[in-house]
Design an enzyme around this catalytic site. Structure first.
Site, PDB file in Angstrom:
ATOM      1  N   HIS A 233       3.258   4.442   0.104  1.00 30.90           N
ATOM      2  CA  HIS A 233       4.093   5.537   0.573  1.00 30.90           C
ATOM      3  C   HIS A 233       5.574   5.294   0.292  1.00 30.90           C
ATOM      4  CE1 HIS A 233       0.733   6.480   3.744  1.00 30.90           C
ATOM      5  NE2 HIS A 233       0.377   6.800   2.501  1.00 30.90           N
ATOM      6  N   GLU A 263      -4.002  10.005  -7.240  1.00 35.39           N
ATOM      7  CA  GLU A 263      -3.210   8.787  -7.385  1.00 35.39           C
ATOM      8  C   GLU A 263      -3.819   7.942  -8.503  1.00 35.39           C
ATOM      9  OE1 GLU A 263      -2.972   7.007  -3.485  1.00 35.39           O
ATOM     10  OE2 GLU A 263      -2.620   8.953  -2.546  1.00 35.39           O
ATOM     11  N   GLU A 359      -9.852   5.077  -2.366  1.00 36.73           N
ATOM     12  CA  GLU A 359      -8.541   4.701  -2.896  1.00 36.73           C
ATOM     13  C   GLU A 359      -8.237   3.222  -2.662  1.00 36.73           C
ATOM     14  OE1 GLU A 359      -5.175   6.354  -0.651  1.00 36.73           O
ATOM     15  OE2 GLU A 359      -6.628   7.520   0.505  1.00 36.73           O
TER      16      GLU A 359
END
Length: 404
Positions: A233, A263, A359
């Protein structure tokens, strides 16, 4: 006009706005809450979070230091909004709307009191109400018992309806529009923020063209390079990309409050041997994780199995967070369905209708061979018999060494 008429008012300014969700869908959501109220002898509930107000009414508020609510009882659903928003909340809300003004600081609570005469047992979101706000509610409703409504509605949100899945699929497609724009903008000498802007603008234009009417808000891209890839982040910077840099692409279109994501790990022009080695290991974890997501699988067991792949390569200590999470009404500043996260301490069993990510990420510190953050991210819709991966953007060294 009497002064007290200026404190709580009803403003209707134009017809209801177009929504991707049918009246039947919104009534279904609200009916499930009313069923919970009846089963647990709760007179009404006051929702205050971005995610639950949006999920149950369709209105996503802009906080800016003011309080908002959705009040629901056995019959009515009413958003309580600040006068600064004009008639927009009423146009967006599935149900009624009342507005409080700034004439007195307690007008928000006046509005709640008007909607909840005689209530003795009220549901509030324990995970969203601060100590100060709880005291203010207690002062406004001195004889009321407060019970938690946050957890029950969180579990309701984890199962996505067919209409929600359709919107999420659109978001996944638009993610890839942003991803392609990002890849096309990547080059040595270009700063992170220019690439992020190209990606975000492409997604916003696609969102605008995909719906009859849509509020364009909160879509964003985190594009990171070099050391800045170490956190999932980390904000965009003005760092200029250099040949051989590890890069992290993160595209997030926001549509009617719903979050989707793409991503990918990238490299600029070439990757060192150690970078390639680590990248391939992370892709191995990602592929196995995609296989493990299915109905009946337990979140903690998925995490534990994937841990073993990292452990076998002596990389487990570099894993930085859980392997995935639930999707829906979610953003970087609101919302989280914490009951569905692919972590060692979450025993939830995946069910049809859940939408989750895979992820995996590792972060190798600066000064070590292959330094940087590696992360791939796909979205899967869990069905009755298997799970469908709705992300098609390619990953891995064969595809994402840009300019090679």
């Amino acid at each position: 006009m009497q002064d007290d008429l200026l404190h709580v008012v009803k403003w209707q300014n134009g017809p209801k706005s177009w929504s991707p969700f049918s009246n039947d869908e919104m009534e279904r959501r609200q009916a499930k809450i009313r069923g919970h109220l009846a089963e647990h002898n709760i007179d009404a509930c006051i929702f205050t979070s971005y995610h639950n107000i949006c999920y149950l009414s369709g209105f996503l508020y802009c906080y800016f230091g003011r309080k908002y609510a959705l009040v629901m009882d056995g019959d009515q659903a009413t958003t309580v909004t600040a006068a600064i928003d004009g008639g927009q909340p009423g146009r967006r809300s599935h149900g009624d709307n009342i507005t409080y003004t700034d004439w007195r600081k307690d007008n928000y609570f006046r509005a709640l009191q008007e909607l909840l005469p005689g209530a003795k047992r009220l549901g509030i979101e324990f995970d969203h109400v601060s100590l100060e706000f709880h005291q203010q509610l207690s002062d406004a409703f001195p004889d009321v018992e407060f019970v938690d409504i946050g957890q029950p509605v969180m579990w309701q949100r984890t199962i996505k309806s067919a209409e929600e899945q359709t919107l999420i699929r659109t978001g996944a497609r638009i993610c890839e529009v942003g991803g392609q724009a990002c890849v096309e903008a990547v080059a040595a000498g270009v700063p992170e923020h220019e690439i992020a802007m190209a990606s975000t603008n492409a997604m916003i234009r696609d969102i605008a063209g995909s719906f009859p009417f849509v509020e364009l808000m909160d879509s964003w891209t985190w594009f990171q390079s070099g050391t800045n890839t170490d956190g999932a982040h980390n904000p965009v910077t003005n760092r200029v990309i250099q040949t051989g840099d590890i890069l992290s692409l993160n595209c997030f279109p926001m549509i009617f409050g719903y979050y989707t994501a793409l991503e990918r790990t990238l490299f600029c022009e070439h990757a060192s041997a150690e970078h390639l080695h680590l990248w391939q290991i992370n892709c191995q974890v990602h592929r196995r994780g995609l296989e493990l997501i299915r109905p009946g699988a337990r979140c903690d067991e998925i995490a534990k199995e994937l841990n073993e792949i990292y452990r076998a390569h002596d990389l487990l200590q570099y894993r930085s967070f859980g392997y995935g999470h639930s999707f829906g009404v979610l953003s970087h500043y609101y919302g989280r369905e914490a009951g569905v996260e692919l972590r060692e301490d979450v025993e939830t069993v995946l069910q049809a209708g859940m939408v989750v990510s895979m992820e995996p990420m590792i972060m190798i510190p600066e000064g070590q061979p292959g330094a940087g953050g590696y992360r791939e991210h796909d979205i899967l819709i869990v069905g009755e018999d298997d799970a469908e991966n709705i992300t098609t953007f390619p990953f891995g060294p064969e595809h994402n060494i840009i300019g090679s």
